[in-house]
Design a protein around this motif. Structure first.
Motif, PDB file in Angstrom:
ATOM      1  N   UNK A  52       0.826  -1.195   0.000  1.00 21.25           N
ATOM      2  CA  UNK A  52       0.000   0.000   0.000  1.00 21.25           C
ATOM      3  C   UNK A  52       0.864   1.249   0.000  1.00 21.25           C
ATOM      4  N   UNK A  53       1.924   1.219   0.772  1.00 20.90           N
ATOM      5  CA  UNK A  53       2.837   2.354   0.811  1.00 20.90           C
ATOM      6  C   UNK A  53       3.480   2.589  -0.558  1.00 20.90           C
ATOM      7  N   UNK A  54       3.861   1.504  -1.224  1.00 20.26           N
ATOM      8  CA  UNK A  54       4.445   1.643  -2.561  1.00 20.26           C
ATOM      9  C   UNK A  54       3.444   2.227  -3.545  1.00 20.26           C
ATOM     10  N   UNK A  55       2.202   1.778  -3.446  1.00 21.26           N
ATOM     11  CA  UNK A  55       1.164   2.282  -4.348  1.00 21.26           C
ATOM     12  C   UNK A  55       0.866   3.754  -4.079  1.00 21.26           C
ATOM     13  N   UNK A  56       0.828   4.154  -2.804  1.00 23.68           N
ATOM     14  CA  UNK A  56       0.593   5.554  -2.474  1.00 23.68           C
ATOM     15  C   UNK A  56       1.732   6.442  -2.956  1.00 23.68           C
ATOM     16  N   UNK A  57       2.957   5.937  -2.911  1.00 20.91           N
ATOM     17  CA  UNK A  57       4.090   6.703  -3.438  1.00 20.91           C
ATOM     18  C   UNK A  57       3.974   6.865  -4.946  1.00 20.91           C
ATOM     19  N   UNK A  58       3.514   5.789  -5.633  1.00 17.57           N
ATOM     20  CA  UNK A  58       3.336   5.874  -7.079  1.00 17.57           C
ATOM     21  C   UNK A  58       2.256   6.903  -7.412  1.00 17.57           C
ATOM     22  N   UNK A  59       1.198   6.922  -6.640  1.00 20.26           N
ATOM     23  CA  UNK A  59       0.125   7.886  -6.872  1.00 20.26           C
ATOM     24  C   UNK A  59       0.594   9.312  -6.599  1.00 20.26           C
ATOM     25  N   UNK A  60       1.474   9.457  -5.632  1.00 20.39           N
ATOM     26  CA  UNK A  60       2.004  10.781  -5.336  1.00 20.39           C
ATOM     27  C   UNK A  60       2.832  11.304  -6.496  1.00 20.39           C
ATOM     28  N   UNK A  61       3.540  10.414  -7.168  1.00 19.63           N
ATOM     29  CA  UNK A  61       4.341  10.818  -8.325  1.00 19.63           C
ATOM     30  C   UNK A  61       3.428  11.221  -9.485  1.00 19.63           C
ATOM     31  N   UNK A  62       2.291  10.527  -9.623  1.00 23.49           N
ATOM     32  CA  UNK A  62       1.358  10.852 -10.706  1.00 23.49           C
ATOM     33  C   UNK A  62       0.710  12.217 -10.524  1.00 23.49           C
ATOM     34  N   UNK A  63       0.605  12.682  -9.309  1.00 19.66           N
ATOM     35  CA  UNK A  63       0.047  13.985  -8.949  1.00 19.66           C
ATOM     36  C   UNK A  63      -1.393  14.112  -9.416  1.00 19.66           C
ATOM     37  N   UNK A  64      -1.705  15.081 -10.271  1.00 20.67           N
ATOM     38  CA  UNK A  64      -3.080  15.368 -10.673  1.00 20.67           C
ATOM     39  C   UNK A  64      -3.689  14.242 -11.506  1.00 20.67           C
ATOM     40  N   UNK A  65      -2.879  13.478 -12.192  1.00 18.21           N
ATOM     41  CA  UNK A  65      -3.394  12.394 -13.018  1.00 18.21           C
ATOM     42  C   UNK A  65      -3.866  11.217 -12.173  1.00 18.21           C
ATOM     43  N   UNK A  66      -3.506  11.170 -10.905  1.00 17.05           N
ATOM     44  CA  UNK A  66      -3.870  10.055 -10.035  1.00 17.05           C
ATOM     45  C   UNK A  66      -5.352  10.038  -9.710  1.00 17.05           C
ATOM     46  N   UNK A  67      -6.034  11.189  -9.850  1.00 14.16           N
ATOM     47  CA  UNK A  67      -7.464  11.206  -9.517  1.00 14.16           C
ATOM     48  C   UNK A  67      -8.286  10.368 -10.488  1.00 14.16           C
ATOM     49  N   UNK A  68      -7.770  10.108 -11.682  1.00 13.19           N
ATOM     50  CA  UNK A  68      -8.475   9.292 -12.665  1.00 13.19           C
ATOM     51  C   UNK A  68      -8.007   7.842 -12.667  1.00 13.19           C
ATOM     52  N   UNK A  69      -7.036   7.509 -11.818  1.00 15.56           N
ATOM     53  CA  UNK A  69      -6.478   6.155 -11.775  1.00 15.56           C
ATOM     54  C   UNK A  69      -7.256   5.315 -10.756  1.00 15.56           C
ATOM     55  N   UNK A  70      -7.806   4.196 -11.204  1.00 19.74           N
ATOM     56  CA  UNK A  70      -8.607   3.333 -10.321  1.00 19.74           C
ATOM     57  C   UNK A  70      -7.752   2.709  -9.227  1.00 19.74           C
ATOM     58  N   UNK A  71      -6.505   2.358  -9.535  1.00 18.94           N
ATOM     59  CA  UNK A  71      -5.632   1.768  -8.513  1.00 18.94           C
ATOM     60  C   UNK A  71      -5.323   2.769  -7.407  1.00 18.94           C
ATOM     61  N   UNK A  72      -5.153   4.036  -7.786  1.00 11.82           N
ATOM     62  CA  UNK A  72      -4.886   5.067  -6.781  1.00 11.82           C
ATOM     63  C   UNK A  72      -6.110   5.289  -5.899  1.00 11.82           C
ATOM     64  N   UNK A  73      -7.276   5.280  -6.501  1.00 13.27           N
ATOM     65  CA  UNK A  73      -8.493   5.446  -5.699  1.00 13.27           C
ATOM     66  C   UNK A  73      -8.655   4.286  -4.719  1.00 13.27           C
ATOM     67  N   UNK A  74      -8.341   3.074  -5.163  1.00 14.41           N
ATOM     68  CA  UNK A  74      -8.430   1.914  -4.274  1.00 14.41           C
ATOM     69  C   UNK A  74      -7.392   2.017  -3.152  1.00 14.41           C
ATOM     70  N   UNK A  75      -6.204   2.493  -3.488  1.00 15.10           N
ATOM     71  CA  UNK A  75      -5.160   2.638  -2.466  1.00 15.10           C
ATOM     72  C   UNK A  75      -5.550   3.701  -1.446  1.00 15.10           C
ATOM     73  N   UNK A  76      -6.127   4.817  -1.905  1.00 16.12           N
ATOM     74  CA  UNK A  76      -6.555   5.863  -0.980  1.00 16.12           C
ATOM     75  C   UNK A  76      -7.685   5.364  -0.089  1.00 16.12           C
ATOM     76  N   UNK A  77      -8.606   4.578  -0.664  1.00 14.40           N
ATOM     77  CA  UNK A  77      -9.703   4.029   0.142  1.00 14.40           C
ATOM     78  C   UNK A  77      -9.168   3.084   1.218  1.00 14.40           C
ATOM     79  N   UNK A  78      -8.215   2.249   0.856  1.00 14.80           N
ATOM     80  CA  UNK A  78      -7.617   1.338   1.832  1.00 14.80           C
ATOM     81  C   UNK A  78      -6.851   2.110   2.900  1.00 14.80           C
ATOM     82  N   UNK A  79      -6.179   3.174   2.505  1.00 15.90           N
ATOM     83  CA  UNK A  79      -5.447   3.993   3.466  1.00 15.90           C
ATOM     84  C   UNK A  79      -6.415   4.654   4.450  1.00 15.90           C
ATOM     85  N   UNK A  80      -7.527   5.168   3.952  1.00 19.02           N
ATOM     86  CA  UNK A  80      -8.536   5.758   4.836  1.00 19.02           C
ATOM     87  C   UNK A  80      -9.118   4.699   5.769  1.00 19.02           C
TER      88      UNK A  80
END
Length: 105
Positions: A52-80
């Motif tokens: 999860x930490x690795x995925x959140x770091x990848x989403x952080x690198x994507x920045x604004x494009x991460x809001x449209x990424x389904x994997x990032x949304x799933x990682x944020x939901x799991x983090x919450x």
């Protein structure tokens, strides 16, 4: 006699300043040695083994494009979920697998 031989308030003030100076020097030396002795927490294997930490770091690198990424949304939901439930995370390989395994309420 013009004045007293021992000026006690002046001596007490000088001793007070000396003690404060010694305390500052001791604190500086203590914290400098503590930084040199402490291991780097970011490089520990336990911190990098969490997918999860690795995925959140990848989403952080994507920045604004991460809001449209389904994997990032799933990682944020799991983090919450982990943050708000205060439980140990299950041992899973992906963050989306953890949300798929949890039963619905």
């Amino acid at each position: 006699m013009r004045g007293r031989f021992l000026n006690l308030p002046a001596i007490a003030r000088a001793v007070g300043f000396a003690l404060v100076g010694i305390a500052i020097i001791a604190a500086t030396l203590h914290f400098r040695e503590a930084q040199l002795r402490s291991p780097d927490h970011a490089a520990s294997p336990a911190a990098t083994s969490d997918p999860l930490s690795d995925e959140l770091k990848r989403c952080q690198v994507l920045a604004a494009q991460a809001k449209d990424d389904a994997d990032c949304e799933a990682a944020w939901a799991e983090s919450r979920r982990r943050f708000f439930t205060y439980q140990q995370p299950p041992n899973t390989t992906t963050p989306s697998a953890a949300s798929a395994k949890s039963p619905d309420r």
